[in-house]
Write a protein that holds these residues in place. Sequence first.
Motif, mmCIF file in Angstrom:
data_model
loop_
_atom_site.group_PDB
_atom_site.id
_atom_site.type_symbol
_atom_site.label_atom_id
_atom_site.label_comp_id
_atom_site.label_asym_id
_atom_site.label_seq_id
_atom_site.Cartn_x
_atom_site.Cartn_y
_atom_site.Cartn_z
ATOM 1 N N GLY A 267 42.708 -20.834 -10.368
ATOM 2 C CA GLY A 267 42.941 -19.960 -11.508
ATOM 3 C C GLY A 267 44.398 -19.665 -11.767
ATOM 4 O O GLY A 267 44.729 -18.903 -12.684
ATOM 5 N N HIS A 268 45.296 -20.250 -10.987
ATOM 6 C CA HIS A 268 46.720 -19.990 -11.154
ATOM 7 C C HIS A 268 47.263 -20.693 -12.400
ATOM 8 O O HIS A 268 46.876 -21.816 -12.713
ATOM 9 N N THR A 269 48.194 -20.026 -13.073
ATOM 10 C CA THR A 269 48.889 -20.655 -14.200
ATOM 11 C C THR A 269 49.905 -21.642 -13.662
ATOM 12 O O THR A 269 50.799 -21.279 -12.895
ATOM 13 N N MET A 270 49.772 -22.892 -14.062
ATOM 14 C CA MET A 270 50.691 -23.934 -13.614
ATOM 15 C C MET A 270 51.883 -24.093 -14.564
ATOM 16 O O MET A 270 52.984 -24.431 -14.143
ATOM 17 N N ARG A 271 51.622 -23.809 -15.846
ATOM 18 C CA ARG A 271 52.682 -24.048 -16.834
ATOM 19 C C ARG A 271 52.391 -23.249 -18.104
ATOM 20 O O ARG A 271 51.233 -23.111 -18.510
ATOM 21 N N VAL A 272 53.431 -22.734 -18.716
ATOM 22 C CA VAL A 272 53.325 -22.068 -20.013
ATOM 23 C C VAL A 272 54.285 -22.762 -20.964
ATOM 24 O O VAL A 272 55.486 -22.871 -20.682
ATOM 25 N N ILE A 273 53.782 -23.215 -22.084
ATOM 26 C CA ILE A 273 54.594 -23.935 -23.073
ATOM 27 C C ILE A 273 54.628 -23.103 -24.350
ATOM 28 O O ILE A 273 53.579 -22.745 -24.900
ATOM 29 N N ASP A 274 55.829 -22.804 -24.799
ATOM 30 C CA ASP A 274 55.965 -21.893 -25.940
ATOM 31 C C ASP A 274 56.778 -22.491 -27.086
ATOM 32 O O ASP A 274 57.460 -21.776 -27.823
ATOM 33 N N ASN A 275 56.672 -23.808 -27.270
ATOM 34 C CA ASN A 275 57.474 -24.473 -28.304
ATOM 35 C C ASN A 275 56.915 -24.345 -29.716
ATOM 36 O O ASN A 275 57.638 -24.564 -30.685
ATOM 37 N N HIS A 276 55.631 -24.054 -29.845
ATOM 38 C CA HIS A 276 55.071 -23.931 -31.193
ATOM 39 C C HIS A 276 55.595 -22.672 -31.882
ATOM 40 O O HIS A 276 55.861 -21.659 -31.233
ATOM 41 N N ARG A 277 55.693 -22.754 -33.195
ATOM 42 C CA ARG A 277 56.212 -21.644 -33.982
ATOM 43 C C ARG A 277 55.106 -20.813 -34.636
ATOM 44 O O ARG A 277 55.389 -19.888 -35.392
ATOM 45 N N ALA A 278 53.855 -21.177 -34.368
ATOM 46 C CA ALA A 278 52.722 -20.464 -34.962
ATOM 47 C C ALA A 278 51.507 -20.645 -34.057
ATOM 48 O O ALA A 278 51.579 -21.300 -33.020
ATOM 49 N N TRP A 279 50.382 -20.067 -34.455
ATOM 50 C CA TRP A 279 49.155 -20.135 -33.663
ATOM 51 C C TRP A 279 48.844 -21.559 -33.222
ATOM 52 O O TRP A 279 48.977 -22.508 -34.005
ATOM 53 N N VAL A 280 48.402 -21.712 -31.997
ATOM 54 C CA VAL A 280 47.922 -23.009 -31.502
ATOM 55 C C VAL A 280 46.417 -23.071 -31.751
ATOM 56 O O VAL A 280 45.655 -22.233 -31.263
#
Length: 343
Positions: A93-106
């Motif tokens: 259940g651990h978060t391995m990666r967070v990607i925040d490159n999008h500029r709007a809702w995914v």
Amino acid sequence: MLRTFAMPPQPPDSLSQGDLDGDPSAFELVDMATALDRGTVVVPPRRATKWVCTRVLTGHSSWVRSVVVSADGNFIVSGSGDKTVRVWNLATGHTMRVIDNHRAWVRAVAVSPDRTCFASVSNDNTIRLWDFTTGEAWGHIEGHTSWVRAVAFSPNGKYLFSGGQDHKICVWRLSDRTLVHQFNGHTHWVRSIAVSHDGTTVISGSQDQTIRLYRIQGKGRNHVLTGHTGEVLAVAASPNNWLLASASADCTVRFWKLNSGRQTTCFKAHPAPVNSLAFNPDGKLLATASNDSTIRLWNMEQGRLISILHGHEGWVWGVDFAPNGKTLVSAGWDGTVRVWQEG
């Protein structure tokens, strides 16, 4: 401990259709032996199947629209209204990666069959590709002129299919990220895309209440499937390539023959819109997720509802099985990803 946060507002395109009457528990699957790819079907006695929530994954700060399990069963990828994509270790259940490159809702995420990369699509009109191991960007693809709502890989991992509010389905060659084909049949938003497991057919569901089958390999005709009275929110092909399942805001699930497009079954699956559905790997179970806050599990051999999973607070928007068929993941309006195990 489950954290709390202000519940996000309902997206403007979410419609409250359906009623609260009725609790369907069975459907009849026409030509069951063929559908399940078995010469003789012996239907076992109905028995209770217990599925329990074993983990609640928190980290997103808004609703989670899409969730998928990698083909090796080790990772979960989720996309959210907080504009991020998260990669989770399914076992811990651990978060391995967070990607925040999008500029709007995914809006949607997909993982390549060989787990070399994953894709995310967004209201920023882009498709973005990521290296699964490092999380580095492989680049982004532009071509849609409005929000991109759906994405799927071909079974061989060489092509990517995307659909959006511009009514288009685009086919991209991944080796050079080139647009190689475009389907323009829908007259409204493309809400969902799936590819048959043999790679011959692209399936799309739309706000125009139709499903379209496009033959991209071999013989066979394209089809336009009608019958739903609300937008088609999800489509999925059975593992043996015989059946297509569709889910709609009209609260029904319908089964169609993938080769001919003939409807074989229609039943009211939930008392509210059905947002997502998925077959388990052997095709004997179908999971459906709904605005009624539940996930329902349907036994394809018995044609019966065998379990209702409660836990999400609000609409459930995504569901997917792990390769072992005994693990299910879901995502919803409450900002959580949940892991369920067959008990």
